[in-house]
Scaffold this motif. Structure first.
Motif, short mmCIF file in Angstrom:
data_model
loop_
_atom_site.label_atom_id
_atom_site.label_comp_id
_atom_site.label_asym_id
_atom_site.label_seq_id
_atom_site.Cartn_x
_atom_site.Cartn_y
_atom_site.Cartn_z
N ARG A 73 -0.62 -8.41 4.22
CA ARG A 73 -0.19 -9.46 5.13
C ARG A 73 -1.37 -10.33 5.53
O ARG A 73 -2.53 -9.96 5.31
CB ARG A 73 0.48 -8.85 6.37
CG ARG A 73 1.75 -8.10 6.04
CD ARG A 73 2.40 -7.51 7.27
NE ARG A 73 3.63 -6.80 6.93
CZ ARG A 73 4.83 -7.36 6.86
NH1 ARG A 73 4.97 -8.67 7.11
NH2 ARG A 73 5.90 -6.65 6.54
N ALA A 74 -1.06 -11.48 6.11
CA ALA A 74 -2.11 -12.42 6.51
C ALA A 74 -3.13 -11.81 7.46
O ALA A 74 -4.33 -12.08 7.33
CB ALA A 74 -1.47 -13.67 7.13
N PRO A 75 -2.74 -10.95 8.44
CA PRO A 75 -3.76 -10.33 9.31
C PRO A 75 -4.77 -9.48 8.55
O PRO A 75 -5.91 -9.33 9.00
CB PRO A 75 -2.92 -9.47 10.27
CG PRO A 75 -1.60 -10.16 10.33
CD PRO A 75 -1.38 -10.69 8.93
N ASP A 76 -4.37 -8.92 7.39
CA ASP A 76 -5.33 -8.18 6.57
C ASP A 76 -6.45 -9.11 6.10
O ASP A 76 -7.63 -8.74 6.11
CB ASP A 76 -4.63 -7.56 5.35
CG ASP A 76 -3.67 -6.46 5.73
OD1 ASP A 76 -3.91 -5.80 6.76
OD2 ASP A 76 -2.67 -6.26 5.01
N ALA A 77 -6.08 -10.31 5.67
CA ALA A 77 -7.09 -11.28 5.23
C ALA A 77 -8.00 -11.68 6.39
O ALA A 77 -9.22 -11.83 6.23
CB ALA A 77 -6.41 -12.51 4.64
N ASP A 78 -7.41 -11.84 7.58
CA ASP A 78 -8.22 -12.19 8.76
C ASP A 78 -9.21 -11.09 9.10
O ASP A 78 -10.37 -11.35 9.47
CB ASP A 78 -7.31 -12.47 9.96
CG ASP A 78 -6.40 -13.67 9.73
OD1 ASP A 78 -6.79 -14.55 8.93
OD2 ASP A 78 -5.32 -13.73 10.34
#
Length: 389
Positions: A73-78
């Motif tokens: 998910r996008a929070p993983d990238a963040d």
């Protein structure tokens, strides 16, 4: 004396050198082609983004259950972006749609990416700009297209910037065009459109998970340690290792190892030509010793020692091989220039090391295969040698 003996039998000397010339040409050209191919492949890998680590769902390539894994998910990238060694991160999602503009239409690969994608992947723009963080946050319908999309949807002299293109039923505005890439594997033929990943997820696919995350590591940071730390971070976040990583350095190392082994294998075959040439030198030198037996006897009779006779014929053998080696290098350079002139897709890189090795090989062959004839000449009995007059 060696040069005088070579000049006295020019045709025989040239035929003797022929095997050495062919062997040296083979070795130098094979090394140049191998080095050029390796550099071209590594350049293509670097063009796709250097120092990168790709993260995918599943247990590995070919995992049939990977499509069912919805963990990235996008929070993983963040979270990854906050690591000290990270230079840039881009989430990625993909979709397929028909790109239309007026009467022109083309099946297109839709790539949803982050604002750092073009920097992470080393992708440059020929026209316009790329979308920014604000565009990602507000699900902007701003698109960057590749050169194939520009050619398929726009007239040659038409400015695509600011124009509207339909992706399925979704209208997007073109804000940039990427520069075409040169590749050893040939130019890409598909049409690609890049949009903010939030736009693709929210307006095209309706999914909430990512298909991959690409991380670019800072220059100088150890790739293996970075990969291990990313793996540990995501394992803690997900509660299990439901993903796998792909390190670009492993591809680079594999390419370098494969090209080295292939280059070594082909070079070893080319060395056979040098050995055959060396045998030819030995045979001709044995004939020369037989022809010049009276001359050897006279030299010994007036005071020449065995070492002097050995040195004389050994130098002659080395000169034949060394001259053949220099002619072979010159011919290899000429053939390389011709190949590069007419066959553009091949890159030929001549290295000083390979040329120096070729000269050393030709010298050693002269010493190795010329020693036996020179030793036979040095061990002749002066009285028997003179008796053959």
């Amino acid at each position: 004396m060696a040069l005088h003996a070579m000049a006295a039998h020019r045709m025989r000397t040239l035929l003797t050198m022929l095997g050495i010339i062919i062997g040296i040409v083979s070795v130098v050209l094979v090394n140049a082609l191998g080095e050029g191919s390796k550099r071209q492949i590594l350049s293509d890998i670097s063009a796709m983004g250097t120092n990168t680590i790709d993260i995918y769902p599943g247990s590995g390539f070919g995992d049939r259950r990977a499509d069912a894994v919805r963990s990235l998910r996008a929070p993983d990238a963040d979270a990854i972006a906050r690591l000290a060694f990270v230079h840039g991160v881009t989430p990625q999602v993909q979709a397929q749609a028909t790109a239309r503009r007026g009467n022109a239409e083309k099946s297109a690969s839709i790539q949803g990416v982050g604002e750092q994608f073009f920097e992470v992947r080393g992708q440059t723009l020929a026209e316009g700009v790329r979308f920014d963080h604000d565009a990602v946050q507000r699900l902007a319908l701003d698109a960057v297209i590749d050169a194939n999309a520009r050619k398929a949807l726009f007239a040659p002299h038409e400015n695509p910037l600011g124009q509207i293109v339909l992706l399925g039923k979704v209208p997007v505005r073109v804000i940039g065009v990427t520069a075409p890439r040169k590749s050893l594997f040939g130019p890409a033929e598909g049409v690609t459109v890049w949009l903010p990943y939030t736009t693709v997820m929210g307006r095209l696919t309706g999914t909430q998970t990512l298909q991959s995350i690409t991380v670019r590591v800072r220059d100088g940071a150890p790739m293996k340690a970075a990969e291990d730390e990313i793996t540990a971070l995501l394992t803690v976040r997900h509660g299990a290792k439901d993903f796998f990583t792909h390190n670009s350095d492993s591809v680079r190392a594999t390419v370098e190892k494969t090209t080295f082994v292939l280059q070594l294998f082909i070079s070893s075959i080319a060395v056979i030509a040098l050995v055959v040439g060396g045998i030819g030198v030995m045979n001709i030198m044995l004939v020369s010793v037989t022809e010049r037996t009276p001359e050897i006897g006279i030299r010994m009779a007036v005071g020449a020692r065995q070492g002097d006779i050995l040195q004389q014929f050994l130098i002659e053998a080395v000169f034949v091989c060394l001259l053949g080696g220099l002619l072979g290098i010159a011919l290899a350079l000429g053939l390389g220039w011709v190949i590069q002139l007419f066959v553009k897709q091949f890159q030929i890189v001549f290295s000083a090391g390979a040329i120096g090795l070729a000269v050393l090989c030709s010298t050693l062959i002269g010493l190795g295969f010329g020693f036996w004839p020179a030793r036979n000449a040095a061990q002749l009995n002066p009285v028997e040698a003179l008796a053959r007059q």
